[in-house]
Design a protein around this motif. Structure first.
Motif, mmCIF file in Angstrom:
data_model
loop_
_atom_site.group_PDB
_atom_site.id
_atom_site.type_symbol
_atom_site.label_atom_id
_atom_site.label_comp_id
_atom_site.label_asym_id
_atom_site.label_seq_id
_atom_site.Cartn_x
_atom_site.Cartn_y
_atom_site.Cartn_z
ATOM 1 N N SER A 4 0.740 -1.263 -0.032
ATOM 2 C CA SER A 4 -0.106 0.074 0.048
ATOM 3 C C SER A 4 0.898 1.222 0.216
ATOM 4 O O SER A 4 0.474 2.258 -0.432
ATOM 5 N N LEU A 5 2.046 1.129 0.492
ATOM 6 C CA LEU A 5 2.975 2.277 0.593
ATOM 7 C C LEU A 5 3.863 2.412 -0.581
ATOM 8 O O LEU A 5 4.046 3.696 -0.973
ATOM 9 N N ALA A 6 4.257 1.433 -1.072
ATOM 10 C CA ALA A 6 5.088 1.335 -2.353
ATOM 11 C C ALA A 6 4.663 0.167 -3.299
ATOM 12 O O ALA A 6 5.588 -0.681 -3.344
ATOM 13 N N PRO A 7 3.561 0.472 -4.151
ATOM 14 C CA PRO A 7 3.172 -0.717 -4.904
ATOM 15 C C PRO A 7 4.062 -0.819 -6.166
ATOM 16 O O PRO A 7 3.954 -2.200 -6.627
ATOM 17 N N GLU A 8 4.830 0.221 -6.470
ATOM 18 C CA GLU A 8 5.827 -0.035 -7.262
ATOM 19 C C GLU A 8 7.016 -1.192 -7.016
ATOM 20 O O GLU A 8 7.718 -1.895 -7.918
ATOM 21 N N ILE A 9 7.466 -1.259 -5.834
ATOM 22 C CA ILE A 9 8.311 -2.102 -5.225
ATOM 23 C C ILE A 9 7.690 -3.361 -4.666
ATOM 24 O O ILE A 9 8.377 -4.512 -4.912
ATOM 25 N N PHE A 10 6.725 -3.413 -4.095
ATOM 26 C CA PHE A 10 6.264 -4.416 -3.281
ATOM 27 C C PHE A 10 4.899 -5.252 -4.029
ATOM 28 O O PHE A 10 4.048 -4.215 -4.385
ATOM 29 N N GLU A 11 4.690 -6.585 -4.004
ATOM 30 C CA GLU A 11 3.444 -6.896 -4.701
ATOM 31 C C GLU A 11 2.993 -8.111 -3.639
ATOM 32 O O GLU A 11 3.849 -9.118 -3.737
ATOM 33 N N LEU A 12 1.951 -7.941 -3.005
ATOM 34 C CA LEU A 12 1.384 -9.098 -2.216
ATOM 35 C C LEU A 12 0.757 -9.978 -3.299
ATOM 36 O O LEU A 12 -0.364 -9.785 -3.881
ATOM 37 N N ARG A 13 1.226 -11.396 -3.038
ATOM 38 C CA ARG A 13 0.616 -12.225 -4.184
ATOM 39 C C ARG A 13 -0.605 -12.994 -3.268
ATOM 40 O O ARG A 13 -0.888 -12.570 -2.253
ATOM 41 N N ASP A 14 -1.325 -13.771 -4.124
ATOM 42 C CA ASP A 14 -2.607 -14.382 -3.581
ATOM 43 C C ASP A 14 -2.165 -15.547 -2.382
ATOM 44 O O ASP A 14 -3.231 -15.411 -1.574
#
Length: 64
Positions: free
Chosen positions: A19-29
């Motif tokens: 939520s803070l850095a969506p370009e860096i972190f991706e929460l997978r399913d």
């Protein structure tokens, strides 16, 4: 060089990092987090420090 890592054994998949850095972190399913290391290395240090401080599990680590 700045390096950010996620301790997947500690991460509970809250998604604050995404939520803070969506370009860096991706929460997978499966509630694991992927880190784009190239973008993290170029990101402002204050953003990365905010992400580290915001992780409720303390699973994100920053090395400079």
């Amino acid at each position: 060089m700045t390096r950010i890592s996620v301790d997947r054994a500690v991460c509970a998949g809250h998604g604050m990092c995404e939520s803070l850095a969506p370009e860096i972190f991706e929460l997978r399913d499966d509630l694991t987090v992927d880190v784009n290391a190239e973008l993290a290395a170029a990101a402002p240090l204050d953003l990365l420090n905010t992400v580290v401080a915001s992780c409720p599990m303390g699973a994100i680590h920053l090395t400079t």
